[in-house]
Every structure is written in C-alpha cells, then in structure tokens.
Motif scaffolding. Structure first.
Motif, PDB file in Angstrom:
ATOM      1  N   LEU A 117     -14.860  -2.770 -36.937  1.00  0.00           N
ATOM      2  CA  LEU A 117     -13.808  -3.338 -37.214  1.00  0.00           C
ATOM      3  C   LEU A 117     -12.787  -3.918 -35.848  1.00  0.00           C
ATOM      4  N   TRP A 118     -13.071  -3.570 -35.362  1.00  0.00           N
ATOM      5  CA  TRP A 118     -12.211  -4.417 -33.182  1.00  0.00           C
ATOM      6  C   TRP A 118     -12.857  -5.480 -33.238  1.00  0.00           C
ATOM      7  N   SER A 119     -14.304  -4.947 -33.722  1.00  0.00           N
ATOM      8  CA  SER A 119     -15.118  -6.608 -33.235  1.00  0.00           C
ATOM      9  C   SER A 119     -15.501  -6.821 -31.875  1.00  0.00           C
ATOM     10  N   LEU A 120     -15.750  -5.485 -31.222  1.00  0.00           N
ATOM     11  CA  LEU A 120     -16.195  -5.341 -30.355  1.00  0.00           C
ATOM     12  C   LEU A 120     -17.621  -5.527 -29.833  1.00  0.00           C
ATOM     13  N   ASN A 121     -18.596  -5.481 -30.661  1.00  0.00           N
ATOM     14  CA  ASN A 121     -20.111  -5.885 -30.850  1.00  0.00           C
ATOM     15  C   ASN A 121     -20.714  -5.550 -29.969  1.00  0.00           C
ATOM     16  N   SER A 122     -20.340  -4.440 -29.577  1.00  0.00           N
ATOM     17  CA  SER A 122     -20.624  -3.578 -28.243  1.00  0.00           C
ATOM     18  C   SER A 122     -22.627  -3.653 -28.165  1.00  0.00           C
ATOM     19  N   PRO A 123     -23.399  -3.069 -27.250  1.00  0.00           N
ATOM     20  CA  PRO A 123     -24.264  -3.024 -27.702  1.00  0.00           C
ATOM     21  C   PRO A 123     -24.628  -2.046 -27.397  1.00  0.00           C
ATOM     22  N   GLN A 124     -26.150  -1.428 -28.101  1.00  0.00           N
ATOM     23  CA  GLN A 124     -26.425  -0.482 -28.539  1.00  0.00           C
ATOM     24  C   GLN A 124     -26.401   0.780 -26.894  1.00  0.00           C
ATOM     25  N   SER A 125     -27.409   0.236 -25.955  1.00  0.00           N
ATOM     26  CA  SER A 125     -26.806   1.005 -25.127  1.00  0.00           C
ATOM     27  C   SER A 125     -25.612   1.902 -24.960  1.00  0.00           C
ATOM     28  N   GLU A 126     -24.201   0.921 -24.918  1.00  0.00           N
ATOM     29  CA  GLU A 126     -22.984   1.382 -24.726  1.00  0.00           C
ATOM     30  C   GLU A 126     -22.124   2.466 -25.786  1.00  0.00           C
ATOM     31  N   LEU A 127     -22.656   2.015 -26.792  1.00  0.00           N
ATOM     32  CA  LEU A 127     -23.244   2.958 -28.195  1.00  0.00           C
ATOM     33  C   LEU A 127     -23.471   3.940 -28.232  1.00  0.00           C
TER      34      LEU A 127
END
Length: 302
Positions: A117-127
C-alpha cells in the motif's frame, strides 16, 4: 487503493523443543509446512489505525495494538517514518489459538499489505527481519512452502518438497495459549535431561521425496504431551482420525488443532467425514500442502 494479502496456516511436521533458556524462550528445531487454509488481510487508508475481523473465532481476536497485524503496521511505519493510518481487516479462516499460526499469519499478511500500500518495495530480507521482531512463527508465514526454523524458530532455511501432501485438520472448541503449553512442557520436563533439538534427517528426506508414508513415520511434536495434559479430550480425536484411515496424527504446534496425514485426497475426505461425525471436534478440514507464503491477491481502487 486497498491491498489484500492471502496468507497460509502452518503445521509443524517436526517440533523438537530444547530446555528453557534464561530469556524464557526455548531453542527449537521446527520443521514448518504451509497448508492450504488461509486468512486474508485487507489494508485500506483510514483516518487512524484500526482493526476489524470477521470469520470463525473472530470474537476471540483482539482488535487493539496487541494484535500482530497492528504491531506489523506500526513496526513497518516506524521503520520508514510513516503515519500508520490504515484500516486492517482480517477475514479469518485459520483456527484462532489453534496451533496453526493464525495470529502470526495475520502479522505477516499485514506487513506485506502495508508495504504494498505504501509502495515501499522492501526486500524480502527486510520484511523477514521485521517478522522476526514480531514473533517466532511470523517469518515462516511470510515465506511459506517448507522450512526449518531454529533458534526460537525464526531463523529459517527453506526446504525442498517433492510433491503434495494430503491433510485433515480437526478444529477443537476453544483454543490453547502457546505460553501456557510451553509452561506445561517445562513442568512435565522438570528434572529430566532434555537433549538439544535437532532436525530429523529421515523427515527432511521424506519431505524432499514427497513420500507420505515415510513422512508419517517421522512426524513428531515435543509439545504434544503438554497439550494432551491440558486438553485430555484431544486423545479421542487423534484415535478417531487414525482409526478412520490416517497414516499418522499429531497435535498441530501447541494445539488444540489436531493434524492427520493421509495417503490421498479420497482418504482425507473419508477421515474428515469420520471426525466430523464423531463428536470429538468442532469441525474437520481437508486440505493439501505445501502452500505459498503471504501473497498479494487484490489491488483495488477505493
């Protein structure tokens, strides 16, 4: 924009539990398998952070910041300096307090939904790092498939699975608190030597080859005696399912849901019917594994 994420339940095909650590946690060798029962998390912009929930057991889901879905939104927002003004709706289908990581699934689902929703596109490692801060089972809910979890269960190594496995899950009335089950494990283990938890090579090989009979021979859950001590009626459920044709049965995680591995879909239907009519459980749900982890399934303009 609203974002909907589908996230699976899990079964622990091996749950080896070590002695209590000084921090109160236990070292684990936890072989997770994601199964095809799902919660759906929908996140929509709102004036403030709020949570709603529908589905079986919704009345037992907290709607405040103790909910892992709310904690996930808050953690991600804090990491990126965002005001977490979202409405999180949880559509429950995973049993509540049932030993299938429903709360953890909601946390992982909300994390991915808010990130989208926030268009962060975080890498899976960060999530996955944020998931580990939220709880021991949350990283696997994001990852899905099959994985070995060590430490508290949050340090994951993906595992290969050679085919589909057929399961039936018998959902009990009411839930069991995971901390209470671990406390009972400690009580039952008092004075006994507890070996360090290690994964069973034969079980990992059974997963890799997709051999249901071999997997049935290696299923194990060190928390099962504690769950049965707290809920003796589960023994009758386990017996009913194996008598009806399951290859093997065990308590799922900390319970009280019980899991039955079957050789095929036809037998799963047979076992589910027997359990449903036995009066030993609230409902019986056939499904398969492995399942995908948290996945965006809806993007809608609002």
């Amino acid at each position: 924009m609203s974002v909907t994420v589908r996230v699976p339940a899990k079964v622990n095909v091996q749950l080896a539990v070590g002695a209590a650590r000084p921090d109160g946690f236990h070292d684990l060798a936890n072989v997770f398998l994601a199964v095809g029962l799902y919660d759906e998390i929908t996140v929509t912009p709102a004036d403030e952070l709020r949570i709603t929930c529908t589905g079986p057991g919704a009345d037992r889901v907290p709607l405040d910041t103790t909910n892992l879905a709310a904690r996930a939104a808050l953690a991600l927002a804090a990491r990126h300096g965002i005001d977490p003004r979202v409405h999180i709706h949880i559509a429950k289908d995973i049993p509540v307090a049932g030993g299938m990581a429903g709360g953890s699934a909601d946390g992982a689902g909300a994390l991915l939904a808010c990130d989208t929703l926030w268009s962060l596109n975080s890498p899976q490692s960060e999530l996955l790092s944020l998931c580990a801060e939220l709880g021991s089972d949350v990283p696997f809910s994001l990852l899905g498939g099959a994985a070995l979890g060590v430490g508290r269960g949050e340090q994951l190594t993906p595992l290969a699975v050679g085919g589909a496995f057929h399961w039936v899950f018998a959902v009990a009335d009411g839930g069991l608190s995971t901390p209470t089950v671990f406390q009972e494990f400690d009580r039952l283990a008092a004075g006994k030597a507890i070996p360090p938890p290690t994964p069973d090579p034969a079980l990992l090989d059974a997963l890799r080859t997709g051999d249901a009979a071999a997997l049935a021979d290696t299923l194990s859950n060190d928390l099962q005696p504690a769950a049965l001590s707290l809920r003796p009626s589960l023994a009758a459920t386990l017996t009913t399912g194996t008598t009806a044709g399951a290859l093997a049965a065990l308590v799922s995680g900390s319970g009280p849901t019980t899991a039955f591995l079957t050789k095929d879909e036809e037998t799963a239907t047979q076992v589910a019917t027997a359990l449903q009519s036995s009066g030993t459980c609230h409902t019986a749900r056939p499904t398969t594994s492995p399942a995908r982890g948290a996945t965006v399934v809806g993007l809608d303009r609002v």
